[in-house]
Write an enzyme that holds these catalytic residues in place. Structure first.
Site, short mmCIF file in Angstrom:
data_model
loop_
_atom_site.label_atom_id
_atom_site.label_comp_id
_atom_site.label_asym_id
_atom_site.label_seq_id
_atom_site.Cartn_x
_atom_site.Cartn_y
_atom_site.Cartn_z
N ASP A 37 0.82 -1.21 0.00
CA ASP A 37 0.00 0.00 0.00
C ASP A 37 0.86 1.26 0.00
O ASP A 37 1.93 1.28 0.61
CB ASP A 37 -0.91 -0.02 1.24
CG ASP A 37 -2.00 1.03 1.16
OD1 ASP A 37 -2.41 1.41 0.06
OD2 ASP A 37 -2.44 1.49 2.23
N ASN A 85 -10.18 -3.37 -7.46
CA ASN A 85 -9.34 -2.42 -8.20
C ASN A 85 -9.82 -2.14 -9.62
O ASN A 85 -9.36 -1.19 -10.25
CB ASN A 85 -7.88 -2.92 -8.25
CG ASN A 85 -7.15 -2.75 -6.93
OD1 ASN A 85 -6.14 -3.41 -6.69
ND2 ASN A 85 -7.64 -1.88 -6.06
#
Length: 261
Positions: A37, A85
């Site tokens: 991340d 995503n």
């Protein structure tokens, strides 16, 4: 793998050497899982397009994969692309897939040199044919390697994996009376692999983001503030050292000390 194999890749004078020497090679996590991340924030801090954060993150993947293999980690799983995503802009999704294909092509020799076996977990049938071809080539080229298993979680979701496992169990004719945790695990994407001992999430965010929900039930969690493109060998070594200081109880109580009389 061994300390010597880790040290030979560390430049002379680097503080990473001291970290590596602290590692107990008899108490390594068998499986490390990482939520990579912070790519977007890394780019934003530098006033760059988001894609530059993803591009910079490839260097971290390279460093972490090779270091993990040299340490002797049995399984490394990186969360590359989630089922959620797809909601990102099409241009960003296209670039992520392009970077993935490029990484596999450019790193294949290094992966083979380090005896790493490459695998993919997730709903791969929903990926485009060009991506599937690249993934298949990488898996075929490393299939005979006997070292670390390197999973890329691609079009992956923890809830989706549990649903898919349930469907596979039904298709296999497993009766409800026959189904327990051990049997159910045989239908997960990670069947036959140890559950993660250590889950790392970079960038300081305290979320598991639908990642390996079944498998991380008793994982130790380590959350550094460092953004993924800045995560390197020293951070991985620090995570392993932190893991080795934990008292793992698996839901049980620590035995009471025996008092001498």
């Amino acid at each position: 793998m061994s300390l010597d194999q880790v040290l030979e890749k560390i430049p002379r004078g680097s503080p990473d050497k001291a970290l590596a020497r602290e590692v107990n090679f008899d108490a390594l996590p068998a499986h490390i899982a990482i939520i990579m991340d912070g790519n977007g924030r890394w780019a934003a801090q530098r006033h760059l397009p988001r894609v530059e954060g993803h591009r910079a993150g490839i260097e971290s993947v390279r460093d972490v994969v090779e270091t993990s293999a040299r340490l002797g980690i049995k399984v490394l799983t990186l969360y590359a692309f989630s089922v959620e995503n797809w909601k990102r802009p099409a241009t960003e999704v296209h670039m992520l897939m392009t970077l993935l294909k490029r990484y596999l092509r450019l790193e294949l020799d290094t992966i083979n040199r380090n005896n790493i076996r490459f695998a993919v977990i997730g709903r791969t049938d929903e990926l485009s044919s060009d991506v599937l071809d690249e993934l298949a080539a990488g898996q075929e080229a490393t299939a005979q390697n006997s070292g670390m298993l390197f999973n890329i979680a691609l079009n992956y979701g923890g809830r989706a994996e549990i649903v898919d496992a349930a469907r596979r169990a039904i298709d296999a004719g497993v009766r409800a009376s026959e189904l327990d945790e051990r049997k159910f695990a045989e239908f997960l994407y990670t069947a036959g692999q140890p559950d993660p001992d250590l889950l790392i999430r970079t960038s300081g965010e305290m979320r598991v983001s639908n990642f390996l929900l079944w498998q991380i039930a008793y994982s130790e969690i380590w959350v550094p503030d460092r953004l993924w493109p800045d995560f390197r060998r020293r951070d991985l070594l620090a995570a392993v050292l932190a893991y080795q200081k934990r008292d793992r109880r698996y839901g049980g109580l620590k035995p009471a000390p025996v008092l001498s009389r």
